[in-house]
Design a protein around this motif. Structure first.
Motif, PDB file in Angstrom:
ATOM      1  N   PRO A 117       0.871  -1.225  -0.091  1.00 45.75           N
ATOM      2  CA  PRO A 117       0.128   0.022  -0.046  1.00 45.75           C
ATOM      3  C   PRO A 117       0.879   1.315  -0.135  1.00 45.75           C
ATOM      4  O   PRO A 117       2.062   1.285   0.747  1.00 45.75           O
ATOM      5  CB  PRO A 117      -0.863  -0.036   1.461  1.00 45.75           C
ATOM      6  CG  PRO A 117       0.044  -1.022   2.194  1.00 45.75           C
ATOM      7  CD  PRO A 117       0.700  -2.117   1.460  1.00 45.75           C
ATOM      8  N   ARG A 118       0.499   2.003  -0.878  1.00 37.67           N
ATOM      9  CA  ARG A 118       1.090   3.465  -0.860  1.00 37.67           C
ATOM     10  C   ARG A 118       1.083   4.330   0.315  1.00 37.67           C
ATOM     11  O   ARG A 118       1.666   5.165   0.935  1.00 37.67           O
ATOM     12  CB  ARG A 118       0.748   4.291  -1.951  1.00 37.67           C
ATOM     13  CG  ARG A 118       1.301   3.917  -3.327  1.00 37.67           C
ATOM     14  CD  ARG A 118       0.768   4.585  -4.102  1.00 37.67           C
ATOM     15  NE  ARG A 118       0.907   6.174  -4.380  1.00 37.67           N
ATOM     16  CZ  ARG A 118       0.019   7.276  -4.647  1.00 37.67           C
ATOM     17  NH1 ARG A 118      -1.166   6.617  -5.005  1.00 37.67           N
ATOM     18  NH2 ARG A 118       0.300   8.336  -4.729  1.00 37.67           N
TER      19      ARG A 118
ATOM     20  N   TRP B   2      -8.335  19.819  -3.206  1.00 34.24           N
ATOM     21  CA  TRP B   2      -8.469  20.706  -1.831  1.00 34.24           C
ATOM     22  C   TRP B   2      -7.998  19.822  -0.869  1.00 34.24           C
ATOM     23  O   TRP B   2      -7.138  20.023  -0.053  1.00 34.24           O
ATOM     24  CB  TRP B   2      -9.881  21.202  -1.649  1.00 34.24           C
ATOM     25  CG  TRP B   2      -9.879  22.206  -0.476  1.00 34.24           C
ATOM     26  CD1 TRP B   2      -9.705  23.548  -0.763  1.00 34.24           C
ATOM     27  CD2 TRP B   2     -10.244  21.947   0.862  1.00 34.24           C
ATOM     28  NE1 TRP B   2      -9.776  24.006   0.429  1.00 34.24           N
ATOM     29  CE2 TRP B   2     -10.096  22.934   1.658  1.00 34.24           C
ATOM     30  CE3 TRP B   2     -10.382  20.704   1.644  1.00 34.24           C
ATOM     31  CZ2 TRP B   2     -10.337  23.270   3.077  1.00 34.24           C
ATOM     32  CZ3 TRP B   2     -10.577  20.714   2.836  1.00 34.24           C
ATOM     33  CH2 TRP B   2     -10.655  22.039   3.668  1.00 34.24           C
ATOM     34  N   LEU B   3      -8.380  18.416  -0.734  1.00 37.30           N
ATOM     35  CA  LEU B   3      -8.073  17.496   0.225  1.00 37.30           C
ATOM     36  C   LEU B   3      -6.772  17.265   0.303  1.00 37.30           C
ATOM     37  O   LEU B   3      -6.225  17.018   1.255  1.00 37.30           O
ATOM     38  CB  LEU B   3      -9.109  16.313   0.286  1.00 37.30           C
ATOM     39  CG  LEU B   3     -10.507  16.476   0.834  1.00 37.30           C
ATOM     40  CD1 LEU B   3     -11.302  15.385   0.432  1.00 37.30           C
ATOM     41  CD2 LEU B   3     -10.609  16.885   2.311  1.00 37.30           C
ATOM     42  N   GLN B   4      -5.903  17.099  -0.970  1.00 37.46           N
ATOM     43  CA  GLN B   4      -4.509  16.653  -1.034  1.00 37.46           C
ATOM     44  C   GLN B   4      -3.734  17.899  -0.398  1.00 37.46           C
ATOM     45  O   GLN B   4      -2.992  17.597  -0.029  1.00 37.46           O
ATOM     46  CB  GLN B   4      -4.633  16.448  -2.532  1.00 37.46           C
ATOM     47  CG  GLN B   4      -4.901  15.215  -3.179  1.00 37.46           C
ATOM     48  CD  GLN B   4      -3.944  14.080  -3.041  1.00 37.46           C
ATOM     49  OE1 GLN B   4      -2.907  14.291  -2.852  1.00 37.46           O
ATOM     50  NE2 GLN B   4      -4.723  12.995  -2.612  1.00 37.46           N
TER      51      GLN B   4
ATOM     52  N   ASP C 158      -5.064   8.584  -1.015  1.00 35.67           N
ATOM     53  CA  ASP C 158      -5.991   7.701  -0.242  1.00 35.67           C
ATOM     54  C   ASP C 158      -5.312   6.562   0.290  1.00 35.67           C
ATOM     55  O   ASP C 158      -4.501   5.872  -0.115  1.00 35.67           O
ATOM     56  CB  ASP C 158      -7.196   7.217  -1.183  1.00 35.67           C
ATOM     57  CG  ASP C 158      -7.761   8.478  -1.654  1.00 35.67           C
ATOM     58  OD1 ASP C 158      -7.628   9.801  -0.931  1.00 35.67           O
ATOM     59  OD2 ASP C 158      -8.540   8.477  -2.340  1.00 35.67           O
ATOM     60  N   PRO C 159      -5.668   6.176   1.590  1.00 34.71           N
ATOM     61  CA  PRO C 159      -5.007   5.080   2.162  1.00 34.71           C
ATOM     62  C   PRO C 159      -5.679   3.764   1.565  1.00 34.71           C
ATOM     63  O   PRO C 159      -6.619   3.663   1.128  1.00 34.71           O
ATOM     64  CB  PRO C 159      -5.522   4.958   3.718  1.00 34.71           C
ATOM     65  CG  PRO C 159      -6.603   5.880   3.591  1.00 34.71           C
ATOM     66  CD  PRO C 159      -6.459   6.711   2.564  1.00 34.71           C
TER      67      PRO C 159
ATOM     68  N   LEU D 153     -12.074   2.830  -1.531  1.00 31.38           N
ATOM     69  CA  LEU D 153     -11.516   1.582  -2.122  1.00 31.38           C
ATOM     70  C   LEU D 153     -10.570   0.802  -0.861  1.00 31.38           C
ATOM     71  O   LEU D 153      -9.833   0.003  -1.288  1.00 31.38           O
ATOM     72  CB  LEU D 153     -10.608   1.802  -3.181  1.00 31.38           C
ATOM     73  CG  LEU D 153     -11.541   2.297  -4.505  1.00 31.38           C
ATOM     74  CD1 LEU D 153     -10.655   2.852  -5.601  1.00 31.38           C
ATOM     75  CD2 LEU D 153     -12.770   1.322  -4.838  1.00 31.38           C
ATOM     76  N   THR D 154     -10.430   1.471   0.235  1.00 31.93           N
ATOM     77  CA  THR D 154      -9.586   0.890   1.342  1.00 31.93           C
ATOM     78  C   THR D 154     -10.014  -0.350   1.714  1.00 31.93           C
ATOM     79  O   THR D 154     -11.204  -0.770   1.981  1.00 31.93           O
ATOM     80  CB  THR D 154      -9.477   1.978   2.559  1.00 31.93           C
ATOM     81  OG1 THR D 154      -9.403   3.145   1.847  1.00 31.93           O
ATOM     82  CG2 THR D 154      -8.258   1.708   3.340  1.00 31.93           C
TER      83      THR D 154
END
Lengths: 323, 261
Positions: free
Chosen positions: B61-62, B196-198, B205-206, B228-229
């Motif tokens: 996972p990134r 904006w969230l970035q 995203d996790p 999609l976590t």
């Protein structure tokens, strides 16, 4: 079984991600469409179990916006199934009214084919005032779409002068969601062994999550009982977390009201610290804010009802008495 | 008849409750056995070995989210897990439902991590960044203030970032975004919520969440980002070790996503 034991907390709203119809079809060497049909039959069965246990609201993830990426054949098949089932439901209109079932289809309905839109709108319209049992069917839905849509609705409210940007809170956004008329689900069940939410009710995930290994058509009453029990074991802590969240929300609203009043007072060239009327002004502001929000929600509801009426087929429109 | 139904329901309820109890306690039995076994299999953990092991996973996972939903959260155990994760080079965010002073956690974690890094790893210093988002008072211009704290000297790696989240980083962030959106719409500027969230959180995203604790809920963890976590649960974070981490990562590596298709 209708008498649910009082000893245990009792779920009122359950959400299902009905996953695994296609895998079931492959496994049982049956046609994919037959797998979807069996999935639908399982849904009907599950709804009966819910009613027997006194669970009055069920939300199901029937078709995601992402599912439009599937082959044309499959999408057409699913839409055909939806149209067929809603038509059958409309034929049994008297039964629906007798049992007080309310059907809501949640999502961006404009993405659905016109004929599906018509039957869906019809079912929603005739059952809109029923309250005894509620079935929410999420079609052309994703949670991100729901949140983005809520952003557009509040900004529409702001541009119309109904709301101030500082009025926006979690509650206001929730009023703009497709799920605005439902409380958060108590329990979310996903079948097929996948352990993700796949863009379903992301905002509303202050609920107990139960991931089940079986494919949806194989879901049995024992799995269902297991899920209910799982909820009962987790309910207390989840409720505590919800209470904490609500307290934080209230704190944020009070803080925002105070900031706005202080800003207004400084514009009036009054020093807020020296003003004895600050608590009174805050109370007045809070009442005005609440009034604005109520007005906005009423206008939004009227807008949505109009959108639903526009979707109705001509035959139903002709039956509606003109006021 | 109704009475028999009720009795039957109670019996079914009891049987299922006992079954659930057995299932819930079982992983901890399994774990005890593992601890005994692993004492014989102990090998020194070197940077090279950690990197090799991370490469053996065909999917990493990134961004890994760690969610602690337990009554007692031990900062020491959290630091242990973070040190394990830091070796595998990806973004990490830690969230607990216990309302604790963010700065305190940050300081304690930083100290503990540097300490454990030396004690447990016996290898070159890792470089990592710890970021936390502390909401300022309304009077300040920015709603967020990222605190950065770099630890480690002369290190070769500078890839892993650690974010510490608190309850206000979930739904309230989206409310702030909505306010900003309305202001931008008034000014007729384009607004992209994702961007904006970035900009606010500056992490992807996790892809995977490890949820520690027996409560089966995420309780408001980053609602926008977990579309999609994969959510993998583990009964407790107490005593969670490097081997358990690798086992869970292997479970993640086996998962397959269809993205609605």
């Amino acid at each position: 079984m209708r008498q649910n034991p009082k000893l245990w907390a009792h779920a009122k709203h359950i959400a299902f991600i009905m996953d695994g119809n296609r895998r079931y079809a492959r496994k049982s060497s049956i046609d994919r469409q037959e797998g979807h049909l069996q999935g639908f039959n399982k849904l009907a069965e599950t709804l009966q179990w819910c009613l027997d246990l006194g669970i009055t609201e069920v939300t199901v993830y029937a078709f995601s916006i992402e599912n439009f990426k599937r082959s044309k054949d499959e999408v057409d098949g699913l839409m055909h199934l939806a149209r067929q089932k809603f038509e059958k439901l409309l034929e049994e209109k008297n039964e629906i009214m007798k049992h007080g079932v309310c059907i809501r289809v949640l999502g961006d309905l404009t993405l659905l084919p016109k004929d599906v839109q018509e039957v869906v709108a019809d079912a929603m319209y005739i059952s809109r005032n029923n309250t005894r049992a509620i079935l929410n069917v999420c079609m052309a839905y994703t949670a991100r779409h729901e949140i983005t849509n809520a952003f557009k609705e509040v900004s529409w409210g702001v541009s119309k002068g109904l709301l101030k940007p500082s009025d926006i809170s979690e509650e206001v956004l929730e009023k703009c969601f497709y799920t605005s008329h439902s409380p958060d689900p108590d329990l979310l069940i996903r079948t097929s062994g996948e352990v993700r939410l796949s863009d379903f009710l992301l905002w509303q995930h202050y609920s107990v999550l139960a991931f089940v290994e079986v494919l949806w058509p194989e879901y049995s009453i024992w799995h269902f009982f297991q899920g209910i029990l799982y909820y009962q074991m987790n309910q207390k802590q989840v409720q505590l977390a919800r209470d904490k969240r609500d307290a934080l929300r209230l704190e944020a609203i009070l803080e925002s009201d105070k900031t706005e009043v202080v800003k207004m007072l400084s514009e009036e060239n009054k020093c807020p610290e020296e003003t004895a009327i600050l608590p009174q002004r805050i109370a007045e502001y809070a009442a005005q804010r609440q009034k604005r929000i109520t007005n906005f929600v009423e206008t939004l509801d009227a807008k949505r009802t109009q959108q639903l009426l526009n979707m109705l087929p001509a035959r139903t429109m002709s039956e509606i008495p003109t006021s | 008849m109704a009475f028999i139904d009720k009795v039957l329901f109670h019996i079914v309820h009891l049987v299922l409750w006992l079954y659930n109890l057995a299932v819930r306690t079982w992983p901890s039995w399994g774990k005890k056995h593992y601890v005994l076994r692993s004492q014989y299999n102990h090998r020194k953990r070197t940077l090279q070995r950690c990197l090799d092991e991370s490469k053996s996973l065909h999917k990493i996972p990134r961004h890994l989210g760690l969610v602690f939903i337990e009554e007692k959260v031990s900062i020491c155990d959290v630091a242990n897990i973070v040190v394990c994760v830091l070796q595998l080079e990806f973004h990490t965010s830690v969230s607990t439902i216990v309302k604790v002073c963010c700065r305190n956690i940050l300081r304690k974690l930083t100290n503990l991590i540097s300490e454990k890094e030396k004690q447990l790893l016996e290898m070159e210093n890792l470089n990592f960044t710890i970021e936390t988002f502390v909401r300022k008072t309304e009077a300040s211009t920015n709603s967020h203030n990222g605190i950065k704290d770099c630890s480690g000297k002369n290190s070769k790696l500078c890839t892993t970032q650690l974010y510490i989240l608190e309850p206000g980083d979930g739904q309230p962030t989206l409310v702030r975004a909505a306010k900003q959106y309305c202001n931008d719409v008034i000014q007729q500027e384009e607004f992209d919520l994702n961007k904006w969230l970035q900009a606010t959180h500056s992490f992807p995203d996790p892809e995977l969440i490890f949820k520690f604790g027996t409560i089966s809920s995420l309780l408001g963890y980053l609602p926008w980002q977990i579309r999609l976590t994969e959510i993998i649960s583990y009964p407790s974070h107490h005593g969670f070790d490097y081997k358990s981490l690798l086992d869970l990562l292997h479970v993640f590596a086996r998962t397959e996503q269809r993205f609605g298709k």
